[in-house]
Design a protein around this motif. Structure first.
Motif, PDB file in Angstrom:
ATOM      1  N   MET A 175     -16.659  -4.609  -3.204  1.00 44.08           N
ATOM      2  CA  MET A 175     -16.579  -3.949  -1.904  1.00 44.08           C
ATOM      3  C   MET A 175     -17.934  -3.908  -1.201  1.00 44.08           C
ATOM      4  O   MET A 175     -18.006  -4.042   0.023  1.00 44.08           O
ATOM      5  N   CYS A 224     -14.980   0.494   6.016  1.00 39.78           N
ATOM      6  CA  CYS A 224     -13.892   0.865   5.093  1.00 39.78           C
ATOM      7  C   CYS A 224     -14.183   0.330   3.693  1.00 39.78           C
ATOM      8  O   CYS A 224     -13.952   1.029   2.696  1.00 39.78           O
ATOM      9  N   ALA A 225     -14.707  -0.884   3.619  1.00 36.77           N
ATOM     10  CA  ALA A 225     -15.075  -1.457   2.322  1.00 36.77           C
ATOM     11  C   ALA A 225     -16.189  -0.638   1.672  1.00 36.77           C
ATOM     12  O   ALA A 225     -16.170  -0.400   0.457  1.00 36.77           O
ATOM     13  N   CYS A 256      -9.179   5.397  -1.806  1.00 31.43           N
ATOM     14  CA  CYS A 256      -9.286   4.120  -1.080  1.00 31.43           C
ATOM     15  C   CYS A 256      -8.062   3.833  -0.207  1.00 31.43           C
ATOM     16  O   CYS A 256      -8.088   2.886   0.587  1.00 31.43           O
ATOM     17  N   THR A 257      -7.012   4.621  -0.331  1.00 24.69           N
ATOM     18  CA  THR A 257      -5.784   4.340   0.412  1.00 24.69           C
ATOM     19  C   THR A 257      -5.978   4.461   1.927  1.00 24.69           C
ATOM     20  O   THR A 257      -5.582   3.565   2.680  1.00 24.69           O
ATOM     21  N   TRP A 275      -7.819   5.329  -6.495  1.00 25.47           N
ATOM     22  CA  TRP A 275      -6.740   4.729  -5.716  1.00 25.47           C
ATOM     23  C   TRP A 275      -6.492   5.517  -4.433  1.00 25.47           C
ATOM     24  O   TRP A 275      -6.485   4.955  -3.340  1.00 25.47           O
ATOM     25  N   CYS A 277     -14.729   2.512   0.196  1.00 25.86           N
ATOM     26  CA  CYS A 277     -14.055   2.192  -1.075  1.00 25.86           C
ATOM     27  C   CYS A 277     -15.073   1.931  -2.183  1.00 25.86           C
ATOM     28  O   CYS A 277     -14.852   2.318  -3.333  1.00 25.86           O
ATOM     29  N   ALA A 281      -8.205   1.691   3.285  1.00 26.41           N
ATOM     30  CA  ALA A 281      -7.471   0.420   3.240  1.00 26.41           C
ATOM     31  C   ALA A 281      -6.464   0.343   4.386  1.00 26.41           C
ATOM     32  O   ALA A 281      -6.329  -0.703   5.036  1.00 26.41           O
ATOM     33  N   LEU A 309       0.832  -1.204   0.000  1.00 19.49           N
ATOM     34  CA  LEU A 309       0.000   0.000   0.000  1.00 19.49           C
ATOM     35  C   LEU A 309       0.868   1.256   0.000  1.00 19.49           C
ATOM     36  O   LEU A 309       0.619   2.194  -0.757  1.00 19.49           O
ATOM     37  N   ALA A 324      -8.381  -0.286   7.542  1.00 21.49           N
ATOM     38  CA  ALA A 324      -8.835  -1.676   7.576  1.00 21.49           C
ATOM     39  C   ALA A 324      -7.688  -2.602   7.972  1.00 21.49           C
ATOM     40  O   ALA A 324      -7.877  -3.515   8.791  1.00 21.49           O
TER      41      ALA A 324
END
Length: 150
Positions: free
Chosen positions: A119, A94-95, A56-57, A53, A98, A60, A21, A63
Motif C-alpha cells: 500500500m 486511501c492506500a 480498510c473497508t 479488514w 490502509c 477501499a 467488498l 477508492a
C-alpha cells in the motif's frame, strides 16, 4: 473507441470489486475465524485481521468510488482534467490509510506488514501518476471545457 471500451470494462470490474467488498464486510468474521483455525496462531491474530479488514473497508470503498468517477470522465474524453488529478491523489491517500491500518495489525500478525509495504508503494506510485496528470492538465491536454469535471 478503444479508450471508452477499456474504461467501461474497468468500471465493470469496479462494480465486481464493490460487490466483493460488501460481501466480505458481512463474511469477514467467518473468513477470519476459518483462516485462524487453519493452523495454530498467536492470540490476537483474529482481532488484528478483523480490525485491519474493517479499517480498510471505508478507504477501499472511497477508492473504488474515485476510480469510478475517474473512468467516467475518461469515457467522455477528458482524462487529463484537474478533477482526475485530485481523484488519483485521493486513491493514493486511501492506500496510505490502509498502509497505516495494516501496519497496526502487523504488530499482531506480521504478514500484514507485506500489505503495508504494498500500500505504501501504491501510494507513492499514485502520487507520481497524479503529478503526471496534473502536468498534462496544465499543458492543456484533453478537453478544456471538462477541465474541472466534478
Amino acid at each position: 473507441m478503444k479508450q471508452e471500451r477499456s474504461a467501461l470494462a474497468a468500471q465493470i470490474f469496479i462494480l465486481i470489486f464493490a460487490a466483493v467488498l460488501l460481501v466480505m464486510a458481512g463474511l469477514a468474521p467467518s473468513v477470519a475465524r476459518w483462516y485462524v483455525a487453519l493452523r495454530p496462531m498467536q492470540p490476537g491474530v483474529y482481532t488484528a485481521l478483523l480490525v485491519s479488514w474493517y479499517g480498510c473497508t471505508a478507504p477501499a470503498a472511497l477508492a473504488l468510488w474515485q476510480l469510478w468517477r475517474l473512468l467516467a470522465v475518461i469515457r467522455v474524453g477528458a482524462p487529463f482534467c484537474g478533477a482526475n488529478c485530485a481523484r488519483i491523489r485521493r486513491v493514493g491517500w486511501c492506500a496510505l490509510i490502509c498502509a497505516l491500518v495494516c501496519a497496526g495489525g502487523g504488530v499482531r500478525y506480521a504478514p500484514l506488514f507485506l500489505v503495508t509495504a504494498a500500500m505504501l508503494f501504491l501510494f507513492f506510485v499514485l502520487q507520481i501518476v497524479a503529478a503526471c496528470f496534473r502536468a498534462a492538465a496544465d499543458c492543456g491536454v484533453g478537453v478544456p471545457t471538462l477541465r474541472d469535471v466534478a
